[in-house]
Every structure is written in C-alpha cells, then in structure tokens.
Design a protein around this motif. Structure first.
Motif, PDB file in Angstrom:
ATOM      1  N   ASP B 153     -25.923 -24.695  23.718  1.00 47.61           N
ATOM      2  CA  ASP B 153     -27.222 -24.907  23.082  1.00 47.61           C
ATOM      3  C   ASP B 153     -28.349 -24.902  24.120  1.00 47.61           C
ATOM      4  O   ASP B 153     -29.437 -24.383  23.893  1.00 47.61           O
ATOM      5  N   ARG B 154     -28.061 -25.493  25.264  1.00 53.00           N
ATOM      6  CA  ARG B 154     -29.004 -25.512  26.373  1.00 53.00           C
ATOM      7  C   ARG B 154     -29.333 -24.078  26.828  1.00 53.00           C
ATOM      8  O   ARG B 154     -30.488 -23.715  27.045  1.00 53.00           O
ATOM      9  N   ILE B 155     -28.287 -23.284  26.967  1.00 57.82           N
ATOM     10  CA  ILE B 155     -28.450 -21.891  27.397  1.00 57.82           C
ATOM     11  C   ILE B 155     -29.240 -21.086  26.353  1.00 57.82           C
ATOM     12  O   ILE B 155     -30.090 -20.260  26.702  1.00 57.82           O
ATOM     13  N   ILE B 156     -28.983 -21.350  25.080  1.00 58.32           N
ATOM     14  CA  ILE B 156     -29.709 -20.655  24.019  1.00 58.32           C
ATOM     15  C   ILE B 156     -31.207 -20.950  24.136  1.00 58.32           C
ATOM     16  O   ILE B 156     -32.042 -20.062  23.992  1.00 58.32           O
ATOM     17  N   GLY B 157     -31.527 -22.209  24.457  1.00 59.26           N
ATOM     18  CA  GLY B 157     -32.928 -22.581  24.677  1.00 59.26           C
ATOM     19  C   GLY B 157     -33.548 -21.773  25.809  1.00 59.26           C
ATOM     20  O   GLY B 157     -34.687 -21.321  25.722  1.00 59.26           O
ATOM     21  N   MET B 158     -32.777 -21.567  26.867  1.00 58.15           N
ATOM     22  CA  MET B 158     -33.289 -20.821  28.020  1.00 58.15           C
ATOM     23  C   MET B 158     -33.445 -19.338  27.719  1.00 58.15           C
ATOM     24  O   MET B 158     -34.373 -18.702  28.207  1.00 58.15           O
ATOM     25  N   LEU B 159     -32.534 -18.794  26.922  1.00 56.97           N
ATOM     26  CA  LEU B 159     -32.659 -17.380  26.544  1.00 56.97           C
ATOM     27  C   LEU B 159     -33.976 -17.161  25.799  1.00 56.97           C
ATOM     28  O   LEU B 159     -34.577 -16.090  25.877  1.00 56.97           O
ATOM     29  N   GLY B 160     -34.418 -18.204  25.116  1.00 60.46           N
ATOM     30  CA  GLY B 160     -35.657 -18.096  24.352  1.00 60.46           C
ATOM     31  C   GLY B 160     -36.910 -18.395  25.149  1.00 60.46           C
ATOM     32  O   GLY B 160     -38.021 -18.265  24.640  1.00 60.46           O
ATOM     33  N   SER B 161     -36.741 -18.816  26.419  1.00 62.33           N
ATOM     34  CA  SER B 161     -37.942 -19.174  27.182  1.00 62.33           C
ATOM     35  C   SER B 161     -37.978 -18.617  28.604  1.00 62.33           C
ATOM     36  O   SER B 161     -39.049 -18.398  29.156  1.00 62.33           O
ATOM     37  N   THR B 163     -36.417 -15.758  29.893  1.00 66.21           N
ATOM     38  CA  THR B 163     -36.048 -14.358  30.112  1.00 66.21           C
ATOM     39  C   THR B 163     -37.309 -13.488  30.147  1.00 66.21           C
ATOM     40  O   THR B 163     -38.382 -13.924  29.731  1.00 66.21           O
ATOM     41  N   LEU B 164     -37.147 -12.276  30.623  1.00 66.51           N
ATOM     42  CA  LEU B 164     -38.270 -11.335  30.681  1.00 66.51           C
ATOM     43  C   LEU B 164     -38.838 -11.099  29.282  1.00 66.51           C
ATOM     44  O   LEU B 164     -40.050 -11.071  29.084  1.00 66.51           O
ATOM     45  N   ARG B 165     -37.938 -10.951  28.309  1.00 61.75           N
ATOM     46  CA  ARG B 165     -38.380 -10.752  26.932  1.00 61.75           C
ATOM     47  C   ARG B 165     -39.222 -11.927  26.435  1.00 61.75           C
ATOM     48  O   ARG B 165     -40.229 -11.733  25.749  1.00 61.75           O
ATOM     49  N   ALA B 166     -38.807 -13.145  26.784  1.00 60.76           N
ATOM     50  CA  ALA B 166     -39.562 -14.328  26.361  1.00 60.76           C
ATOM     51  C   ALA B 166     -40.919 -14.365  27.066  1.00 60.76           C
ATOM     52  O   ALA B 166     -41.950 -14.626  26.447  1.00 60.76           O
ATOM     53  N   GLU B 167     -40.921 -14.069  28.355  1.00 59.13           N
ATOM     54  CA  GLU B 167     -42.169 -14.116  29.124  1.00 59.13           C
ATOM     55  C   GLU B 167     -43.181 -13.088  28.629  1.00 59.13           C
ATOM     56  O   GLU B 167     -44.378 -13.338  28.581  1.00 59.13           O
ATOM     57  N   ARG B 168     -42.665 -11.913  28.262  1.00 61.83           N
ATOM     58  CA  ARG B 168     -43.555 -10.851  27.795  1.00 61.83           C
ATOM     59  C   ARG B 168     -43.952 -10.998  26.337  1.00 61.83           C
ATOM     60  O   ARG B 168     -44.848 -10.298  25.862  1.00 61.83           O
ATOM     61  N   GLY B 169     -43.230 -11.855  25.622  1.00 60.37           N
ATOM     62  CA  GLY B 169     -43.468 -11.980  24.185  1.00 60.37           C
ATOM     63  C   GLY B 169     -42.902 -10.811  23.392  1.00 60.37           C
ATOM     64  O   GLY B 169     -43.346 -10.534  22.280  1.00 60.37           O
ATOM     65  N   THR B 171     -39.637  -8.740  21.438  1.00 56.04           N
ATOM     66  CA  THR B 171     -38.614  -9.264  20.512  1.00 56.04           C
ATOM     67  C   THR B 171     -37.619 -10.078  21.334  1.00 56.04           C
ATOM     68  O   THR B 171     -37.211  -9.654  22.414  1.00 56.04           O
ATOM     69  N   PRO B 172     -37.236 -11.253  20.822  1.00 53.41           N
ATOM     70  CA  PRO B 172     -36.368 -12.136  21.605  1.00 53.41           C
ATOM     71  C   PRO B 172     -35.001 -11.506  21.906  1.00 53.41           C
ATOM     72  O   PRO B 172     -34.606 -10.543  21.233  1.00 53.41           O
ATOM     73  N   VAL B 173     -34.339 -12.054  22.897  1.00 53.95           N
ATOM     74  CA  VAL B 173     -32.979 -11.639  23.239  1.00 53.95           C
ATOM     75  C   VAL B 173     -32.101 -11.848  21.995  1.00 53.95           C
ATOM     76  O   VAL B 173     -32.137 -12.907  21.380  1.00 53.95           O
TER      77      VAL B 173
END
Lengths: 93, 268
Positions: B153-161, B163-169, B171-173
């Motif tokens: 669950d912790r890792i899922i949170g990080m995938l959403g914040s 990652t490059l996709r999250a930083e650029r806004g 579509t999420p991973v």
C-alpha cells in the motif's frame, strides 16, 4: 485438528478475517496521514496550543484536513468549542 | 513505443525477482523484445535467478558511468530469443544510480525493446525510487500476509506521487496486483487472506495469482525462470498472468484446493 473444532464452534472469526480487518483500518489511517503535506500534524499541534491558551479543548476537538477543490487546495480546520453557557466541564459541540 | 514496467513490493522476499524473471521470460517467449534490469545495486540476484551470473562482465553502473556500453552490458539469454538481462553492479553503492544516468539508459533501451522490466530492490530508498521513476505500468507483488500488504500500500502511494508520470501530471502509472505464494488450502481454512481480500484492501486490479510451489526453489536453484518449467503450476500461472497483461481473457487457475474436503476438517 483446529479446523475440525472450528467447524463446530462456527463462531470464532478466522485469522484471515482478523488480518483483513486490521489491514483495512491501518491502511485507511496511513493513507490519510500520507496524503496531506508533511507539516499537517505539526500545524495541528501548534494550533491546538494556541486555542488552548484561551479555551480548554482536547485533542479530539480539533480536526484538520487538506482537500482539493478544483485548482485550489483547501485547508479545512474544524474546532469544536465547549459550550460556555453551561459551566460544566463536559464539552459539548 | 516501449513500455516500461516496474516490479515492486516494498517488502523483501515476496517474489519480486522471481516474478521479474518469469514475467520477462513469458513476454519474450511471445515474441516481444524484452529487457529486464536489476536495480538492486550491491545485492544483485536477477543474474542468478536467470542463470547468467557467470556471463556478467559489464553492469548497469558501468553503463551509467560510461565505462562500458549497453551492448557490452546486456546479456542475451541463451534459451529464449528476444530476452536480454541488464545486471546490477555488485560492488558499488546505490548512489551510483544517478537520475541522469538512469534516464540515459532507459532512453536508449526504449529505442530497441518492446518491454523494459525494472526489477526493484526492496524498501523505499533510492534504488526502489529509481526503479519506479520511469514506469508506465507497475506489477505490485504481494503475499497474502499483513506486512506485505501494508508495504504494498505504501508503494502504491509512491507510484501515485514519486514517478515521472505523477510529477508531469500524465495519466497515472497503471497498477496491477500480483498475489504470490498463495496457498488455496489455507485460504479455504480461513488461515490466509484470499486474493480477493488483498485486492479489496489495496484497491488495485488483480492481474494474477501464483500458487506457492516447490518448483520455484528448484527453478532458482538451477537458474531457470519458472516460466520455462512448463509442467509447473506456478509457471503456468505466470504464463496466464502475462496473457492477461497482454489483454487476453484467461480465468484464474490454481485458486481452489485440490484436497479432499475431509482433509480440511482433520487439519490437512
């Protein structure tokens, strides 16, 4: 044999069900904490101290949260003050 | 356009490397040009699991530091056409994984491969962050057990914040749940959370369930990705998982206990 006995007892919750329930609670809690900015818990503590200088309130009477409203981040602060008209120590909303 | 997939979990020992090896092998068997990168600098093991440990000359860090090029570092699998392994360095520390360096390597691999599988180290430190940073999709490897689920669950949170996709806004991973070390008999007994339970807690679509299997240790002993063990249930489960990943409709197998119902009562 425990499977055999449990079958007849029938009432005891399985350990898997306990695990699931515990996880749902802790995961929801951690998601809430991690979602907001890092300073949120400290801000809550300091606000609590300021309000306490004037009104006796406990930790449960202050709720702070961060939400997104379109383009804006909204910081929502909710303090339940004790009812001053009744001079009881019991705190009402 | 190459697709980048991170194999991640937070917790160690849940089957990330086994899954990365099995998943990339299955993709290559289907004809996709696939590279699998070990991001566990200092504790590399993908080479051992895939049986190419004696063929490592140059590694990821050498490529980043321009001490060797990608062609020298990529190890071509001897059994499966289209499969290449990029080993981690065993002697350097994780700080050698610079963002610029990893960017360069990923960009070059993207030109040449259909799929790039990033085998993440355990934890949430730099190595794990680098492994997930460029991901388009994520395979979240989870055991049906409390600490593994919480860490996922912790890792899922990080995938959403983080990652490059999250930083650029962008579509999420795209996240996929892979439940490993699954024991249907224990699930039936109420001693183990079911794959549906785990899926419900993490709220990530379930891509596959891999049964606990003696074949996995046997395969890693020999340095053979489990997907190549065609008779193994675990191998078949990985094949199914990859088929689903590619959009095929495959029912989940190996979810039910084969044992006679009486053995369940008598503690079997």
């Amino acid at each position: 044999m425990s499977g055999f006995l449990d079958y007849f007892k029938g009432s005891r919750k399985s350990s898997a069900a306990v695990a699931k329930e515990r996880l749902q609670i802790i995961v929801a809690h951690e998601r809430g904490v991690l979602k907001g900015p890092e300073y949120l818990p400290m801000l809550q503590q300091e606000l609590l101290m300021v309000v306490r200088k004037y009104v006796p309130i406990s930790d449960e009477h202050i709720k702070i949260s961060m939400d997104k409203d379109g383009e804006y981040e909204v910081l929502e602060l909710n303090i339940s003050l004790p009812d001053l008209s009744t001079k009881s120590t019991h705190l009402k909303r | 356009m190459a697709k980048i997939i991170v194999v991640t979990s937070g917790k160690g020992g849940v089957g990330k490397t086994t899954s990365a090896a099995a998943f990339s092998t299955a993709l290559a068997l289907r004809g996709y040009k696939t590279a699998v990168i070990d991001f566990d600098v200092g504790l590399r093991n993908l080479d051992l699991v895939m049986g190419c440990e004696r063929r490592v000359v140059y590694d990821l860090i050498n490529v980043i530091n321009h001490e060797g090029n990608l062609n020298q570092a990529l190890i071509k699998d001897k059994r499966v056409e289209n499969l290449f392994i990029l080993p981690a360095s065993q002697t350097r520390n994780k700080d050698a994984l610079t963002l610029e360096g990893v960017t360069e390597v990923i960009e070059e691999l993207k030109e040449r491969f259909d799929f790039i599988i990033c085998d993440s180290p355990a934890g949430i430190e730099h190595g794990a962050m680098m492994a997930m940073y460029f991901a388009d999709e994520a395979l979240i490897v989870t055991n049906p057990e409390v600490s593994s689920v919480r860490d996922s669950d912790r890792i899922i949170g990080m995938l959403g914040s983080k990652t490059l996709r999250a930083e650029r806004g962008d579509t999420p991973v795209k996240e996929h749940l892979l439940v490993t070390r699954y024991v249907p008999a224990r699930v039936a007994n109420g001693e183990m959370m079911s794959a549906e339970d785990v899926q419900e807690i993490l709220a990530v679509p379930l891509l596959g369930v891999i049964p606990e299997s003696k074949d996995i240790l046997r395969a890693s002993n020999a340095g053979v990705p489990i997907t190549l063990e065609e008779k193994s249930d675990a191998g078949k489960a990985y094949q199914d998982t990859v088929a689903r990943f590619l959009g095929e409709n495959r029912p989940m197998r190996f979810l039910n206990t084969k044992k006679h119902f009486l053995s369940r009562w008598f503690g079997g």
